[in-house]
Design a protein around this motif. Structure first.
Motif, PDB file in Angstrom:
ATOM      1  N   VAL A 152       1.120  -1.349  -0.263  1.00 33.94           N
ATOM      2  CA  VAL A 152       0.164  -0.119  -0.151  1.00 33.94           C
ATOM      3  C   VAL A 152       0.477   0.981   0.015  1.00 33.94           C
ATOM      4  O   VAL A 152       0.039   2.691  -0.633  1.00 33.94           O
ATOM      5  CB  VAL A 152      -0.639  -0.296   1.074  1.00 33.94           C
ATOM      6  CG1 VAL A 152      -1.958   0.992   1.209  1.00 33.94           C
ATOM      7  CG2 VAL A 152      -1.876  -1.619   1.052  1.00 33.94           C
ATOM      8  N   THR A 153       1.747   1.130   0.783  1.00 33.37           N
ATOM      9  CA  THR A 153       2.978   3.349   0.736  1.00 33.37           C
ATOM     10  C   THR A 153       3.473   2.753  -0.193  1.00 33.37           C
ATOM     11  O   THR A 153       3.910   3.129  -1.052  1.00 33.37           O
ATOM     12  CB  THR A 153       3.737   2.721   2.234  1.00 33.37           C
ATOM     13  OG1 THR A 153       4.701   1.471   1.876  1.00 33.37           O
ATOM     14  CG2 THR A 153       3.517   2.539   3.133  1.00 33.37           C
ATOM     15  N   THR A 154       3.824   1.628  -1.048  1.00 32.60           N
ATOM     16  CA  THR A 154       4.175   2.042  -2.629  1.00 32.60           C
ATOM     17  C   THR A 154       3.796   2.788  -3.287  1.00 32.60           C
ATOM     18  O   THR A 154       4.286   3.403  -4.024  1.00 32.60           O
ATOM     19  CB  THR A 154       5.242  -0.207  -2.687  1.00 32.60           C
ATOM     20  OG1 THR A 154       5.710  -0.414  -1.992  1.00 32.60           O
ATOM     21  CG2 THR A 154       5.925   0.368  -4.052  1.00 32.60           C
ATOM     22  N   MET A 155       2.101   2.329  -3.294  1.00 31.94           N
ATOM     23  CA  MET A 155       1.498   2.482  -4.245  1.00 31.94           C
ATOM     24  C   MET A 155       1.248   3.800  -3.446  1.00 31.94           C
ATOM     25  O   MET A 155       1.047   4.554  -5.498  1.00 31.94           O
ATOM     26  CB  MET A 155       0.130   1.696  -4.399  1.00 31.94           C
ATOM     27  CG  MET A 155       0.557   0.266  -4.818  1.00 31.94           C
ATOM     28  SD  MET A 155      -1.363  -1.054  -5.403  1.00 31.94           S
ATOM     29  CE  MET A 155      -2.015   0.312  -6.725  1.00 31.94           C
ATOM     30  N   LEU A 156       1.165   3.769  -2.798  1.00 38.49           N
ATOM     31  CA  LEU A 156       0.949   5.458  -2.593  1.00 38.49           C
ATOM     32  C   LEU A 156       2.439   6.418  -3.437  1.00 38.49           C
ATOM     33  O   LEU A 156       1.981   7.550  -3.354  1.00 38.49           O
ATOM     34  CB  LEU A 156       0.831   6.287  -0.661  1.00 38.49           C
ATOM     35  CG  LEU A 156      -0.814   5.175  -0.525  1.00 38.49           C
ATOM     36  CD1 LEU A 156      -0.287   5.268   0.656  1.00 38.49           C
ATOM     37  CD2 LEU A 156      -1.846   5.990  -1.435  1.00 38.49           C
TER      38      LEU A 156
ATOM     39  N   ILE B 182      12.659  15.140  -5.297  1.00 43.81           N
ATOM     40  CA  ILE B 182      13.442  15.610  -3.752  1.00 43.81           C
ATOM     41  C   ILE B 182      11.695  15.902  -3.010  1.00 43.81           C
ATOM     42  O   ILE B 182      11.533  15.731  -1.800  1.00 43.81           O
ATOM     43  CB  ILE B 182      14.297  16.414  -3.654  1.00 43.81           C
ATOM     44  CG1 ILE B 182      15.492  16.467  -3.611  1.00 43.81           C
ATOM     45  CG2 ILE B 182      14.137  17.238  -2.004  1.00 43.81           C
ATOM     46  CD1 ILE B 182      16.123  16.887  -3.715  1.00 43.81           C
ATOM     47  N   LEU B 183      10.626  16.986  -4.128  1.00 41.48           N
ATOM     48  CA  LEU B 183       9.407  17.024  -3.576  1.00 41.48           C
ATOM     49  C   LEU B 183       8.572  16.073  -3.219  1.00 41.48           C
ATOM     50  O   LEU B 183       7.849  16.342  -1.972  1.00 41.48           O
ATOM     51  CB  LEU B 183       8.610  18.144  -4.448  1.00 41.48           C
ATOM     52  CG  LEU B 183       6.961  18.756  -4.045  1.00 41.48           C
ATOM     53  CD1 LEU B 183       7.504  19.490  -2.890  1.00 41.48           C
ATOM     54  CD2 LEU B 183       6.838  19.805  -4.996  1.00 41.48           C
ATOM     55  N   GLY B 184       9.061  15.010  -4.198  1.00 41.30           N
ATOM     56  CA  GLY B 184       7.767  13.503  -3.714  1.00 41.30           C
ATOM     57  C   GLY B 184       8.110  13.392  -2.671  1.00 41.30           C
ATOM     58  O   GLY B 184       7.474  12.965  -1.926  1.00 41.30           O
ATOM     59  N   LEU B 185       9.221  13.190  -2.268  1.00 44.02           N
ATOM     60  CA  LEU B 185       9.696  11.905  -1.210  1.00 44.02           C
ATOM     61  C   LEU B 185       9.359  13.180   0.233  1.00 44.02           C
ATOM     62  O   LEU B 185       8.875  12.536   0.909  1.00 44.02           O
ATOM     63  CB  LEU B 185      11.159  11.765  -1.292  1.00 44.02           C
ATOM     64  CG  LEU B 185      12.140  11.330  -2.495  1.00 44.02           C
ATOM     65  CD1 LEU B 185      13.471  11.671  -2.652  1.00 44.02           C
ATOM     66  CD2 LEU B 185      11.339  10.067  -2.602  1.00 44.02           C
TER      67      LEU B 185
ATOM     68  N   MET C  54      10.198  -0.407  -1.102  1.00 42.05           N
ATOM     69  CA  MET C  54      11.365   0.542  -2.547  1.00 42.05           C
ATOM     70  C   MET C  54      10.539   1.660  -2.233  1.00 42.05           C
ATOM     71  O   MET C  54       9.904   2.225  -3.437  1.00 42.05           O
ATOM     72  CB  MET C  54      12.002   0.301  -3.414  1.00 42.05           C
ATOM     73  CG  MET C  54      12.994  -1.294  -3.003  1.00 42.05           C
ATOM     74  SD  MET C  54      13.936  -1.288  -4.496  1.00 42.05           S
ATOM     75  CE  MET C  54      14.737  -2.602  -3.824  1.00 42.05           C
ATOM     76  N   ASP C  55       9.963   2.671  -1.286  1.00 37.65           N
ATOM     77  CA  ASP C  55       8.833   4.188  -1.488  1.00 37.65           C
ATOM     78  C   ASP C  55       9.322   4.534  -2.276  1.00 37.65           C
ATOM     79  O   ASP C  55       9.123   4.606  -3.397  1.00 37.65           O
ATOM     80  CB  ASP C  55       8.533   3.910   0.245  1.00 37.65           C
ATOM     81  CG  ASP C  55       7.538   3.205   0.473  1.00 37.65           C
ATOM     82  OD1 ASP C  55       7.228   2.403   0.208  1.00 37.65           O
ATOM     83  OD2 ASP C  55       7.099   3.588   1.769  1.00 37.65           O
ATOM     84  N   GLY C  56      11.129   5.587  -1.552  1.00 36.08           N
ATOM     85  CA  GLY C  56      11.656   6.573  -2.149  1.00 36.08           C
ATOM     86  C   GLY C  56      11.991   5.895  -3.988  1.00 36.08           C
ATOM     87  O   GLY C  56      11.892   6.687  -4.720  1.00 36.08           O
ATOM     88  N   THR C  57      12.524   4.738  -3.722  1.00 32.52           N
ATOM     89  CA  THR C  57      12.959   4.115  -5.374  1.00 32.52           C
ATOM     90  C   THR C  57      11.530   4.139  -6.203  1.00 32.52           C
ATOM     91  O   THR C  57      12.140   4.532  -7.465  1.00 32.52           O
ATOM     92  CB  THR C  57      13.537   2.616  -4.977  1.00 32.52           C
ATOM     93  OG1 THR C  57      14.675   2.772  -4.414  1.00 32.52           O
ATOM     94  CG2 THR C  57      14.041   2.599  -6.219  1.00 32.52           C
ATOM     95  N   SER C  58      10.349   3.411  -5.746  1.00 34.78           N
ATOM     96  CA  SER C  58       9.703   3.309  -6.830  1.00 34.78           C
ATOM     97  C   SER C  58       8.968   4.827  -7.214  1.00 34.78           C
ATOM     98  O   SER C  58       7.892   4.659  -7.548  1.00 34.78           O
ATOM     99  CB  SER C  58       7.903   2.629  -6.094  1.00 34.78           C
ATOM    100  OG  SER C  58       8.544   1.317  -5.447  1.00 34.78           O
TER     101      SER C  58
ATOM    102  N   ASN D 200      13.020   5.389   1.985  1.00 34.95           N
ATOM    103  CA  ASN D 200      13.594   3.979   1.693  1.00 34.95           C
ATOM    104  C   ASN D 200      13.990   3.112   2.997  1.00 34.95           C
ATOM    105  O   ASN D 200      12.452   2.369   3.864  1.00 34.95           O
ATOM    106  CB  ASN D 200      14.021   2.543   1.449  1.00 34.95           C
ATOM    107  CG  ASN D 200      13.570   3.103  -0.128  1.00 34.95           C
ATOM    108  OD1 ASN D 200      12.743   3.629  -0.819  1.00 34.95           O
ATOM    109  ND2 ASN D 200      14.634   2.933  -1.231  1.00 34.95           N
ATOM    110  N   ILE D 201      14.483   3.707   3.700  1.00 36.92           N
ATOM    111  CA  ILE D 201      14.620   2.954   5.235  1.00 36.92           C
ATOM    112  C   ILE D 201      13.640   3.334   6.380  1.00 36.92           C
ATOM    113  O   ILE D 201      13.345   3.087   7.243  1.00 36.92           O
ATOM    114  CB  ILE D 201      16.374   3.213   5.787  1.00 36.92           C
ATOM    115  CG1 ILE D 201      17.241   2.848   5.112  1.00 36.92           C
ATOM    116  CG2 ILE D 201      16.916   3.919   7.280  1.00 36.92           C
ATOM    117  CD1 ILE D 201      18.276   2.902   5.745  1.00 36.92           C
ATOM    118  N   THR D 202      13.011   5.149   6.118  1.00 33.62           N
ATOM    119  CA  THR D 202      12.203   5.713   6.660  1.00 33.62           C
ATOM    120  C   THR D 202      11.274   4.658   7.279  1.00 33.62           C
ATOM    121  O   THR D 202      10.144   4.239   8.152  1.00 33.62           O
ATOM    122  CB  THR D 202      11.789   7.359   6.527  1.00 33.62           C
ATOM    123  OG1 THR D 202      13.857   7.962   6.829  1.00 33.62           O
ATOM    124  CG2 THR D 202      11.217   8.126   7.291  1.00 33.62           C
ATOM    125  N   GLY D 203      10.725   4.459   5.654  1.00 31.82           N
ATOM    126  CA  GLY D 203       9.324   3.330   5.246  1.00 31.82           C
ATOM    127  C   GLY D 203       9.288   2.490   5.593  1.00 31.82           C
ATOM    128  O   GLY D 203       8.486   2.235   6.744  1.00 31.82           O
TER     129      GLY D 203
END
Length: 436
Positions: free
Chosen positions: A89-93, A249-252, A326-330, A410-413
């Protein structure tokens, strides 16, 4: 009694980052980049190797101890379902946020044609091989991900930090096996792994004492690699890709503030500010090393000691997250794909953007553990929406900097999901700030 500010670990790491940045700039301007690469950067590599060295034994020992203390297979399976579900879910968001920001700002329209041609010619050779690696990932059967989790040889799996899921599987299997035999027979082995776990935690503490110096060396190496002996060339590159870098960076940042804040409101009463305060050394190390696996020992230590997540949860959730979450990578995949399409004058419809969401989510799992996974994942996404793979050359110049940013996310996620799972299992304790 509070520590003096400069004696706190996160400030020492920040100082190391800043001094490394300054050294890298001075080295580039002064023409002693080779000295930095030959005599300073190796200390950063040693620091990363030390962290990677203890990752596998830490996961093995802590997970076996955690599973045996849990003494409930049903609870273990329930926790696994929650972990995978929240990660997806967090990756898709993250991908959705990335698509929203890149479509609103449209950074590809700010890239001049002459700059586009220069980037394409300068970085074209760097993408050779990525297309073939991506095709190998696509050619794998749908069940190959599950097959890869079960190793043929544990010692072979343990020798490669890219096989974290295989180590997790063996640790779970051993933990479950120990639960099935009489306590008088399992006690000695459990005590061994418990003692091993304590020793590794002490080793982590020792390694963290040299973290500021390791971060300094890593940052100096990054700047020198980016700029070489011509800092003006690096500045020109950053200027040309400013809007693309800004959008990523804004998206992250939005993902950090919106998704994880919402996650805590749903699954715990923890404040996002306190969470960041508790794990900031891990975030800074993730930024410096660009490696979730290398930072894993520190992430586990901070999540257990400072955030209050029980070891049963952290030793299960975090290794899985370091491999497949991989939230940040995705998010970066989504922004990069649309940016490349915009720069090449291609309009992506709703169907293609939905394809990006689905493909990037699946690729984050399918490409896990593959060297250069970020670029390979991007190739898969571009092929899915029929955008020329050669367009990756447009963004390779700033990829190293953005890789640092997305690894920190990614680590924070991983840590945020560990908090959510721990709360739902009643295994979330009090927060503790030992940097105070």
């Amino acid at each position: 009694m509070k520590k003096v500010w400069y004696k706190r670990l996160h400030w020492q790491i920040i100082i190391g980052l800043v001094l490394g940045l300054i050294w890298g700039l001075v080295a580039s301007v002064g023409g002693f980049s080779d000295f930095t690469v030959d005599y300073i950067q190796p200390f950063g590599t040693i620091f990363i190797n030390l962290l990677k060295l203890i990752a596998v034994p830490l996961i093995l020992a802590s997970l076996i101890v955690g599973v045996t203390s849990l003494n409930d297979i049903a609870k273990l399976s329930r926790m696994g379902g929650k972990t995978i579900g929240i990660y997806i879910v967090t990756t898709m968001l993250a991908i959705t946020i990335g698509l929203t920001v890149v479509n609103v700002i449209q950074p590809g329209n700010f890239l001049p044609v002459e700059t586009q041609e220069q980037l394409m010619s300068g970085y074209q050779e760097n993408i050779e091989g990525a297309d073939q690696s991506a095709q190998e990932v696509l050619d794998r059967s749908p069940m190959s991900f599950l097959v890869d989790i079960v190793p043929e040889n544990f010692f072979q799996a343990a020798s490669d930090n890219g096989n974290m899921l295989q180590v997790v599987f063996v640790a779970l299997l051993m933990g479950i096996g120990l639960m099935q035999i009489p306590s008088e027979k399992s006690k000695s082995l459990i005590n061994f792994f418990d003692s091993l776990n304590e020793v590794i935690i002490k080793i982590v503490d020792l390694i963290m004492k040299v973290a500021p110096y390791g971060v300094f060396a890593l940052m100096a190496g990054v700047i020198v690699d980016l700029a070489g002996d011509d800092i003006g060339q690096a500045l020109d590159l950053l200027g040309a890709l400013f809007w693309y870098t800004f959008v990523v960076i804004l998206g992250l940042f939005l993902h950090l503030m919106i998704v994880y804040s919402g996650l805590f409101k749903l699954f715990s009463k923890m404040k996002l500010r306190d969470f960041f305060k508790a794990i900031r050394p891990a975030m800074l190390l993730g930024f410096s090393t660009s490696s979730s696996a290398a930072t894993l020992p520190v992430t586990m230590e901070r999540v257990e000691k400072n955030v209050g997540v029980d070891e049963e949860v952290s030793s299960f959730v975090l290794p899985i997250g370091a491999t497949i979450n991989m939230d940040g990578t995705s998010l970066y995949q989504a922004v990069a794909a649309v940016f490349i399409a915009q720069a090449l004058g291609m309009d992506l419809g709703i169907a293609q953007q939905i394809t990006i969401v689905l493909t990037a989510t699946l690729a984050s799992i399918g490409a896990a553990g593959v060297p250069g996974a970020g670029i390979i994942m991007l190739v898969i996404v571009l092929q899915a929406i029929q955008v020329p793979v050669e367009g990756i050359a447009l963004i390779l110049g700033v990829d190293r900097i953005l890789d640092m940013c997305r690894t920190a996310v990614n680590i924070t996620g991983d840590a945020a999901v560990a908090v959510a799972v721990a709360h739902t299992e009643g295994l979330l304790g009090e927060m503790h700030f030992d940097d105070e």
